[in-house]
Design a protein around this motif. Sequence first.
Motif, PDB file in Angstrom:
ATOM      1  N   SER A  74       0.859  -1.190   0.000  1.00 58.49           N
ATOM      2  CA  SER A  74       0.000   0.000   0.000  1.00 58.49           C
ATOM      3  C   SER A  74       0.894   1.238   0.000  1.00 58.49           C
ATOM      4  CB  SER A  74      -0.917   0.011   1.227  1.00 58.49           C
ATOM      5  OG  SER A  74      -0.229   0.475   2.363  1.00 58.49           O
ATOM      6  N   PRO A  75       0.316   2.430  -0.238  1.00 57.30           N
ATOM      7  CA  PRO A  75       1.133   3.657  -0.219  1.00 57.30           C
ATOM      8  C   PRO A  75       1.771   3.919   1.137  1.00 57.30           C
ATOM      9  CG  PRO A  75      -0.990   4.059  -1.262  1.00 57.30           C
ATOM     10  CD  PRO A  75      -1.073   2.707  -0.645  1.00 57.30           C
ATOM     11  N   THR A  76       1.156   3.439   2.211  1.00 59.48           N
ATOM     12  CA  THR A  76       1.639   3.753   3.563  1.00 59.48           C
ATOM     13  C   THR A  76       2.419   2.617   4.205  1.00 59.48           C
ATOM     14  OG1 THR A  76      -0.472   3.009   4.497  1.00 59.48           O
ATOM     15  CG2 THR A  76      -0.266   5.351   3.951  1.00 59.48           C
ATOM     16  N   ARG A  77       2.494   1.440   3.536  1.00 59.91           N
ATOM     17  CA  ARG A  77       3.203   0.304   4.122  1.00 59.91           C
ATOM     18  C   ARG A  77       4.271  -0.169   3.147  1.00 59.91           C
ATOM     19  NH1 ARG A  77      -2.023  -1.439   4.612  1.00 59.91           N
ATOM     20  NH2 ARG A  77      -1.634  -3.243   3.260  1.00 59.91           N
ATOM     21  N   ALA A  78       5.527   0.050   3.506  1.00 58.53           N
ATOM     22  CA  ALA A  78       6.646  -0.396   2.674  1.00 58.53           C
ATOM     23  C   ALA A  78       7.145  -1.726   3.229  1.00 58.53           C
ATOM     24  CB  ALA A  78       7.755   0.647   2.665  1.00 58.53           C
ATOM     25  N   GLN A 100      -2.834  -5.482  14.280  1.00 67.18           N
ATOM     26  CA  GLN A 100      -3.813  -4.430  14.538  1.00 67.18           C
ATOM     27  C   GLN A 100      -3.125  -3.081  14.414  1.00 67.18           C
ATOM     28  OE1 GLN A 100      -6.638  -5.250  17.735  1.00 67.18           O
ATOM     29  NE2 GLN A 100      -6.347  -3.159  18.475  1.00 67.18           N
ATOM     30  N   LEU A 101      -3.724  -2.171  13.658  1.00 67.21           N
ATOM     31  CA  LEU A 101      -3.099  -0.881  13.403  1.00 67.21           C
ATOM     32  C   LEU A 101      -3.353   0.130  14.505  1.00 67.21           C
ATOM     33  CD1 LEU A 101      -3.809  -0.481   9.573  1.00 67.21           C
ATOM     34  CD2 LEU A 101      -1.700  -1.217  10.681  1.00 67.21           C
ATOM     35  N   ALA A 152      -3.852  -4.817   9.254  1.00 68.37           N
ATOM     36  CA  ALA A 152      -3.192  -4.851   7.951  1.00 68.37           C
ATOM     37  C   ALA A 152      -2.068  -5.872   7.988  1.00 68.37           C
ATOM     38  CB  ALA A 152      -2.646  -3.468   7.593  1.00 68.37           C
ATOM     39  N   ILE A 153      -1.649  -6.317   6.808  1.00 61.96           N
ATOM     40  CA  ILE A 153      -0.519  -7.231   6.697  1.00 61.96           C
ATOM     41  C   ILE A 153       0.775  -6.445   6.883  1.00 61.96           C
ATOM     42  CG2 ILE A 153       0.729  -8.816   5.202  1.00 61.96           C
ATOM     43  CD1 ILE A 153      -1.902  -9.927   6.128  1.00 61.96           C
ATOM     44  N   LEU A 154       1.584  -6.874   7.870  1.00 64.40           N
ATOM     45  CA  LEU A 154       2.885  -6.273   8.136  1.00 64.40           C
ATOM     46  C   LEU A 154       3.919  -7.393   8.204  1.00 64.40           C
ATOM     47  CD1 LEU A 154       1.857  -3.715  10.934  1.00 64.40           C
ATOM     48  CD2 LEU A 154       2.085  -3.278   8.489  1.00 64.40           C
ATOM     49  N   PRO A 180       6.918  -9.102  19.712  1.00 69.62           N
ATOM     50  CA  PRO A 180       6.489  -8.090  20.686  1.00 69.62           C
ATOM     51  C   PRO A 180       4.983  -8.022  20.878  1.00 69.62           C
ATOM     52  CG  PRO A 180       7.339  -7.068  18.670  1.00 69.62           C
ATOM     53  CD  PRO A 180       7.682  -8.506  18.605  1.00 69.62           C
ATOM     54  N   VAL A 181       4.207  -8.502  19.921  1.00 69.26           N
ATOM     55  CA  VAL A 181       2.748  -8.487  20.037  1.00 69.26           C
ATOM     56  C   VAL A 181       2.205  -9.866  20.382  1.00 69.26           C
ATOM     57  CG1 VAL A 181       0.574  -8.050  18.824  1.00 69.26           C
ATOM     58  CG2 VAL A 181       2.542  -6.544  18.449  1.00 69.26           C
TER      59      VAL A 181
END
Length: 672
Positions: free
Chosen positions: A464-468, A507-508, A517-519, A556-557
């Motif tokens: 996405s534009p906000t997730r590299a 969770q964002l 979102a997928i991270l 960490p989560v």
Amino acid sequence: MRVQAPFKLSLLLAFAPFSQPVFANPILGNVQVQAQREALGAASVRVAEEKLAQTPGGTAVVGAENFEAGKAVSIKDMLDFTPGVFAQSRVNEEARLSIRGSGLSRTFHMRGIRLLQDGIPINLADGGADFQDIDPLALQHVEVYKGANALQYGAASLGGAINFVTPTGYTTPHSVLRLDAGSHEFSRAQFKTGNVVGNRDYFASLSQLRSDGFRQFSGQKNTRLNANAGLKISPQLETRLYLIHGDMNQELPGNLTKAQLQSDPTQANAASAGTNSQRDFLITRVANKTTWISPAGVEYNAGVYAVDKNLYHPLSFGLIDQQTRDVGTFGNRVAQSELWGLQHDTTVGYNLVHGVTEARIFNHVRGDRVSLRSYEDQKAHNMELYGESRLHLSNSLQWINGLQWTHAKRTADDQFLSDGDGSYQRRYTQFSPKTGLLWQATHAVQVYGNLSRAFEPPTFSETSPTRALEAQESTTFELGTRGVANEIRWDVSTYYSRLSNEFVSYQLNPLAPGLSAILNADDTVHQGIEIGLAGGDTLNWQLAYTFGRFRFEQDPVYGNAAIPGIPEQYVRAKLDYSNTLGWTISPNIEYVPQGYFVDLANTLSTDPYLLLGLNASYKFSEQLRVFVDARNLTNTAYAATTGVIVNANGADSAQFAPGEGRSVYAGLEVKW
């Protein structure tokens, strides 16, 4: 392709569903085996068996006769008896497909596995894939390469590759008419034919399938055409054209809560049915592959392909409307020579693909477009260069090394600027090496091991534009053995993979529990054991056992929680009784001994289940056969697969995809 005498195991244990697995004779003495290759660029089952027997890792060859004995509609029907492969239907032919925990976060389509038909990529350029257009009845066999064992196709992902191979005129010198019908208004008709005319050959298959589906709002209507035609210009030069066309139409009933599944698994999710959720696509794939064997015995393969796909996909949140155009080229060189006085086999090759998708999302009312909400041109470009070296250290030991270089580019050009410009570009580059040993311990037993790296760039569904996002990477160590002793055949592998940047949902915003979102996860571990056993003569038996444990490592989560999506243990077993009168009777079971989690927080899980089935067929002659395929005889309510969410907080949630209840199918096959 001449096989060294000490390595004439010729694909011991290519485990296949619905029949005894394919085994070549492991006791060949000093007789040289020359694989019959009437079609130079299209492997027969025997050639595939010999090729995969030389792999220092987990592989399988599944002959079409094994899954054609039953309903044979989905990828589950084809690969359910292949250890290490998990394939379960979400609805009809829409399925979750995973090898060794690949693509666990992907609850739609597929990623993490290279899919091919006749060695030609099925995946779209960004790595995502659908497989509903693959017709099991139009196949000759299926080749499964787990993990780094798929390097020969330029596949360096965690899951490996699956190659669906269609017949040629050389391997199908007859015509076949097949008619199927059964529960849930299921009906299908297929006609296929093939022949050799001089230095030309052809194969074609046309089928149409209709069904109302086990659940409400799960109907489907599919038409598939598979064809190829070859021209043997000389005994050493052949070119072959391929055409694949599919018109796929599928209603999507959505997932249920566990309570809904237990009370009435046939019901549809109200939101899915209310918004007329569907997944319809029209796809055409054309390709050419040319093979030349030089006077020195060096094999050259080169090809080009083009894909045109149109997707109409209304869902509760919007209507996905996509037009995809992919073009690609591939080639390789396979040679034998000497190095340090030892036999040395080499393969070098390339894959190059470029794809453009016009991706739109509309607001809609029950599938009727109302207004455009999103529009971007998605451009994916991949380049892969790979090589493999096989050094015969002795008559019983081979050392295999490989290296792949991958460069991937993802570009999104925003065409809907009223809400801002969301254009972006990502690049991913990596080397992926592997090394392995293959030891012929005895004339009937092989032992193998390998160490490999895997590399998987994200698809447009993850970016996405906000997730590299970073590319997912892994290091895998595998040990295994395959062989036969006292009529017992085995194929056993164990593996351990350490992953970095695995694609996982997070969770964002803590204040918005539904926003995720997928991270990239930091560190995760995939490990497992894959066991295939078979034996018998008049009464054959087969067992496929898969154990896979996939966990976070001090995240960490999520801490050390299990990564949800598929069961840790999956068992398929069956008996096959055949007699000289033409009868074959096959009782079978499917067993998940413990439930698995639906959410990453590990608070909600499925239930274990046991399914009983029975397949029976009668062969009147070599030209006429009938069969009955009865499934889930006890009408057990169970979750075939699930969605994956961040945290259910222990509460029931609509994440469960019901498996098919009691059903019976029958078919008639006529050959001439």
